[in-house]
Design a protein around this motif. Structure first.
Motif, short mmCIF file in Angstrom:
data_model
loop_
_atom_site.label_atom_id
_atom_site.label_comp_id
_atom_site.label_asym_id
_atom_site.label_seq_id
_atom_site.Cartn_x
_atom_site.Cartn_y
_atom_site.Cartn_z
N SER A 1 40.70 29.64 41.03
CA SER A 1 39.79 30.65 41.60
C SER A 1 38.87 31.26 40.54
O SER A 1 37.89 31.91 40.90
N ASN A 2 39.20 31.11 39.26
CA ASN A 2 38.37 31.65 38.18
C ASN A 2 37.95 30.50 37.26
O ASN A 2 38.72 30.08 36.39
N ARG B 1 49.74 39.55 44.31
CA ARG B 1 48.38 39.18 44.71
C ARG B 1 47.39 39.40 43.56
O ARG B 1 46.44 38.62 43.39
N GLY C 1 40.24 43.02 38.87
CA GLY C 1 39.54 41.99 38.13
C GLY C 1 38.19 42.40 37.61
O GLY C 1 37.55 41.66 36.85
N ASN D 1 44.69 42.84 49.75
CA ASN D 1 43.75 41.82 49.28
C ASN D 1 42.50 42.44 48.67
O ASN D 1 41.98 41.96 47.65
N SER D 2 41.98 43.50 49.28
CA SER D 2 40.77 44.14 48.75
C SER D 2 41.06 44.90 47.47
O SER D 2 40.27 44.86 46.52
N GLU E 1 41.17 42.90 44.23
CA GLU E 1 39.88 42.53 43.62
C GLU E 1 39.42 43.57 42.61
O GLU E 1 38.73 43.23 41.63
N ARG F 1 34.35 49.75 45.26
CA ARG F 1 34.03 48.67 44.33
C ARG F 1 32.72 48.93 43.58
O ARG F 1 32.62 48.68 42.38
N SER G 1 45.43 36.26 41.94
CA SER G 1 43.97 36.24 42.11
C SER G 1 43.23 36.10 40.80
O SER G 1 42.20 35.41 40.74
N HIS G 2 43.73 36.74 39.73
CA HIS G 2 42.97 36.81 38.48
C HIS G 2 43.59 35.99 37.35
O HIS G 2 43.07 36.03 36.23
#
Length: 778
Positions: A501-502, A491, A441, A434-435, A438, A392, A495-496
């Motif tokens: 969540s955003n 996912r 995004g 899940n990682s 990220e 990351r 997530s994005h």
């Protein structure tokens, strides 16, 4: 024919065009260098001519000295009798430089130019080794300086080309940076100039260290690293930020990293003590980044962009040490298995990442190595998280090209690591998904590009399986890697593309990744119904959960009720089950059902639990929507008909005068299943009545979008009749999962205990670890 290329032209474009363009670029670069050198040579020649004229004029104006008068008054016989004692003439520094023979500098200049030209066709590390050999380093210093002046002139004359070299081939501009001896000069420059008396003491200490190192050399000429030496290096690095000490630590750490390598390499140091090895490892990993940051600090903006002074002399000099340290760390990661050491090594990479951005080849090896650690299912969770932090951090500080390659490598590692899925590897795979989600995004534009490519690849596999069916074509779709890929992209989108969540998103459609939602849903629905047999109902439930995640996060309606109602019409749900003693099937780690489970009570109960849970989750998403009564009506009618069919008996059917075929109307004789479905129907009807009561008081019509979307917005999910039922099912599912996890943990401890008792012995000629792998795969 006119307008068409010749066959020879097409053949040339296919086989030789790329090489020809590359050669033209190389020739263009060489021509530019020669032009710069020619201009500089002409300018130097002009300056030399002007300077020589000034010196000659100054000498003519000076009065003759006594020695010159004496010399002019001698005859030839007197001159030869006196000997060749010529009078000494005063020379200025400039004139001495101008009268210096140019042959040596020209020769070295030519070798440096040839070496720099050959560097374009070689890798960065090989080019450095060929250009900066030991022979040229001692005799060609002036040529190197002249070449560096040419590069500086190139930055002034052609800044666009110089910027292109900085971005794409920084090692070419780093001419002379591979000489490790310059680190000592930099270390001397860091010392204070006022206290000249005290500067002699460190020099004596360094000489004493050199003598001590020479005294510890073994028969092979290598210096044995001792604990005292490592302590002295550590003290110098911590207290003085010594570059000389850092250089020695890096060289010794390189030896430690390749201590078990099969390749025969010559190193300056040797290590034989495990304690010294550990101490050196900790010193190199913890303190080398600190010293680097002290001499070449990293500046980071609020947006996460970093800047390193790559054009400074220190950075060019420390480049070789930086490459050596990074290569050693990568090699060490490939051979480590201890979790604490892996964590420390990965943490040491994070501060080095901004310095490695100009070196694409090293970054490629580093990303491949770190992703390999992250995607290995046997890696501990703490180590996996540390590896993800490295990935990351690199994605944040890098540019678009590196970020694209990083996302592709991470996705390939995820697919490779999800090939074997069982109760023991599933938590690690979920953590990876899940990682990795990220990462997409960080740069949504790059994320959309890579996501589109891989989702299209999934669509191509599905289309080929449908349009060109073969005996094994379905295996391209019905495997864990394909299912995990669809679940991963669900996912990413959830997530994005979720406004919850955003906070920066007002709606799900504002996200750059939102256009991927429709093709992903279509592909998932197509894969879900590819083989509509009871054998693959677990796979259908896996994909249904992925679609429910998208629908819940983006508030997008996805018609999932028809695919779930199809299962109610299967024979496994309508006929009485066969008695069996099989344990309950784990639907979370199953794609297909073994034949032994088909038609059994265990499979029927499992199907009922999954159907009730998924139906409740689907309608729970829309439990507060104003159109919920109309949404639940067709499925409720279908469920009531099914309940009437499976709960009726043959006798009651005949008494009512309804003509039925033999066996139809016996029911499934599973009161537990029918009661759970009946409870679901009651909750749906209760929630519909609650919505109808709420919407009686509204004063807007269906065309008012704002009013429709704002209906029951302030009411929480748990306050609805169906919401409370869904939360109860979730708690029940979590308790069941905890029980299974405790059972797996107990089984894992028993297996570990059995392995310790066997102590690696073979059973019937088969190694114990092979038997364990066969059991896991089964």
């Amino acid at each position: 024919m006119a307008g068409q290329s010749k066959k020879s032209t097409k053949k040339f474009e296919k086989n030789h065009l790329k090489d020809a363009l590359g050669k033209r670029k190389e020739v263009k670069i060489i021509k530019q260098r020669h032009q710069v050198k020619a201009k500089k040579k002409a300018r130097n020649a002009k300056d030399n001519a002007v300077e020589s004229d000034r010196n000659i004029k100054a000498q003519e104006e000076q009065p003759k000295s006594k020695d010159q008068n004496k010399l002019n008054g001698m005859t030839e016989d007197q001159f030869f009798q006196e000997g060749f004692q010529l009078p000494e003439l005063k020379k200025s520094k400039k004139s001495s430089k101008l009268t210096k023979p140019p042959s040596s500098s020209i020769g070295k200049r030519k070798r440096a130019t040839d070496a720099s030209d050959s560097q374009n066709s070689l890798s960065s590390s090989e080019g450095d080794n060929q250009i900066f050999s030991d022979q040229d380093a001692g005799s060609g210093e002036e040529g190197i300086e002249n070449h560096q002046e040419d590069l500086n002139a190139l930055a002034t004359k052609d800044p666009d080309f110089y910027k292109y070299l900085q971005e794409n081939d920084a090692e070419l501009l780093d001419f002379g940076g591979g000489d490790l001896a310059e680190v000592d000069q930099l270390s001397d420059d860091e010392k204070p100039k006022k206290k000249q008396k005290k500067t002699k003491k460190p020099q004596s200490d360094s000489s004493e260290d050199d003598v001590r190192e020479e005294a510890t050399e073994d028969s092979t000429g290598q210096t044995e690293v001792t604990a005292e030496m490592v302590t002295q290096w550590k003290t110098a690095m911590v207290e003085q930020h010594s570059l000389r000490a850092m250089r020695r630590v890096v060289l010794a750490f390189r030896t430690a990293a390749y201590v078990n390598a099969d390749e025969e390499k010559e190193f300056k140091y040797s290590i034989s003590s495990p304690d010294v090895y550990h101490q050196l490892l900790v010193t190199a990993l913890d303190h080398v980044p600190t010293v680097l940051n002290h001499h070449v600090p990293v500046k980071e903006s609020t947006m996460g962009k970093v800047r390193v002074a790559t054009e400074s002399k220190k950075y060019r000099t420390l480049t070789s040490l930086l490459k050596s340290q990074s290569t050693a760390v990568i090699h060490l990661l490939e051979n480590l298995s201890d979790a604490p050491t892996l964590n420390r090594t990965l943490n040491a990479l994070i501060p080095l990442l901004p310095y490695l951005l100009p070196f694409k080849k090293i970054l490629k090896s580093l990303v491949t190595c770190v992703v390999g650690v992250w995607s290995d299912t046997s890696t501990a969770d703490a180590t996996r998280i540390t590896a993800f932090l490295v990935i990351r951090r690199l994605a944040v500080v890098s540019d678009t090209s590196i970020r694209t390659a990083l996302l592709k490598t991470a996705y390939q590692g995820l697919v490779k690591g999800s090939r074997i899925t069982n109760p023991y590897t599933l938590p690690a795979i979920n953590l990876m998904k899940n990682s990795a989600a990220e990462l997409w995004g960080i740069d949504p534009d790059v994320g959309y590009t890579t996501g589109f490519v891989y989702i299209r690849q999934l669509a191509v596999h599905l289309r080929s399986s449908i349009t060109q069916p073969t005996k094994d074509s379905y295996k391209q779709i019905y495997n864990w890697q394909y299912i995990h890929s669809l679940d991963f992209w669900s996912r990413v989108i959830s997530s994005h593309c979720s406004p919850g969540s955003n906070p920066s998103l007002k709606a799900a459609s504002d996200s750059p990744l939102h256009p991927l939602l429709y093709p992903l849903v279509q592909i998932t629905l197509g894969a879900l119904r590819l083989i509509p047999t009871p054998t693959y109902y677990p796979l259908r439930f896996q994909l249904t959960r992925s679609l429910l995640r998208i629908s819940r996060a983006t508030t997008t309606y996805i018609p999932l009720a028809p695919s779930l109602l199809e299962v109610f019409q299967a024979t496994e749900m309508t006929k009485p089950p066969k008695p069996s003693t099989l344990k309950s099937l784990d639907f979370t780690t199953a794609l297909r059902v073994p034949k032994a489970y088909l038609g059994t009570r265990a499979y029927q109960d499992g199907l009922g639990e999954q159907l009730v849970e998924l139906m409740a989750e689907f309608f729970g998403i829309w439990a507060k929507h104003i159109a919920f009564p109309e949404l639940m009506l067709p499925p409720v009618v279908h469920l009531k008909r099914w309940l009437k069919t499976v709960s009726s008996s043959a006798k009651s059917t005949i008494s009512n005068g309804i003509k039925t075929t033999p066996g139809k109307g016996k029911g499934n004789k599973n009161s537990r299943l029918t009661s759970s479905v009946n409870l679901l129907v009651q909750k749906l009807e209760s929630n519909a009545r609650w919505i109808e009561e709420k919407r009686r008081h509204v004063d807007f019509g269906p065309s008012n979008r704002e009013g429709v979307e704002g209906f029951s917005r302030d009411i929480s999910m748990g306050d609805t009749p169906l919401g409370a039922f869904v939360e109860g099912l979730r708690r029940k599912s979590e308790e069941r999962e905890k029980m299974l996890e405790r059972a797996r943990e107990a089984e894992r401890r028993d297996r570990a205990k059995d392995r310790e008792e066997e102590d690696g012995m073979d059973i019937d000629g088969v190694p114990g670890d092979v038997l364990e792998d066969d059991i896991d795969q089964a």
